[in-house]
Design an enzyme around this catalytic site. Sequence first.
Site, PDB file in Angstrom:
ATOM      1  CG  HIS A  92      -1.923  -1.089   1.281  1.00 18.30           C
ATOM      2  ND1 HIS A  92      -2.155  -1.854   2.399  1.00 18.30           N
ATOM      3  CD2 HIS A  92      -2.756  -1.566   0.319  1.00 18.30           C
ATOM      4  CE1 HIS A  92      -3.106  -2.745   2.135  1.00 18.30           C
ATOM      5  NE2 HIS A  92      -3.480  -2.594   0.885  1.00 18.30           N
ATOM      6  CE  LYS A 140     -20.617  -6.750  16.009  1.00 12.88           C
ATOM      7  NZ  LYS A 140     -21.721  -6.924  15.040  1.00 12.88           N
ATOM      8  NE  ARG A 143      -2.352  -7.911  -4.239  1.00 18.55           N
ATOM      9  CZ  ARG A 143      -3.083  -8.186  -3.169  1.00 18.55           C
ATOM     10  NH1 ARG A 143      -2.500  -8.359  -2.001  1.00 18.55           N
ATOM     11  NH2 ARG A 143      -4.389  -8.319  -3.269  1.00 18.55           N
ATOM     12  CB  SER A 148      -4.400  -6.563   4.742  1.00 18.75           C
ATOM     13  OG  SER A 148      -4.041  -5.315   4.199  1.00 18.75           O
TER      14      SER A 148
END
Length: 163
Positions: free
Chosen positions: A17, A41, A92, A130
């Site tokens: 990023h 959550k 990517r 991530s």
Amino acid sequence: MRTAIMPGSFDPFTIGHVDILKRACAIFDFVYVGVLVNCNKKALFSPDERVMQIQKVISAAGIKNAEAQVFQGMLVDFAREKGACACVRGIRSHRDYDIELEMADINRKLYPELEHVYLLANAENACVSSSAVREIGVFGGDISGFLPDAIYEEVRERLEAKV
Ligand code: PNS
């Protein structure tokens, strides 16, 4: 003034990023990094925590023309609110391309004035994501090569606390 948005989940912000943001900042006058509130959550960090982390990374990298903000709802509304002419995303692989193509088609129908700009990830960041950080980190693996120094400790501690 040419303003762009760079939207995403960024849970957490990776070196991939950072690379895309630096390159976007070289093209546009100002880039708003938009952190989506997605009510997930299972997220590692809250949207506000992510914004603070991205701000730390922006400062540490000496980037002067970017700011992180939370956004809720539609990407096109965030772009309109910021007066952005473009939405920047990194790609990517062909898998990213397929997802981005569909998102861009939807966004274009909603807001045809918004251009989509795709920057190809550097080869060394092709495996950086991530989700990989979260998966490796939760097993105590070494995530230092995936994260900007400015937030490495914070992310490592949060993942360790999850075990
Ligand atoms: O980092 P991500 O999870 O790949 O980012 C995805 C994001 C935030 C760009 C996408 O989910 C999004 O734009 N969400 C906002 C809702 C929206 O505008 N949907 C219509 C386009 S699919």
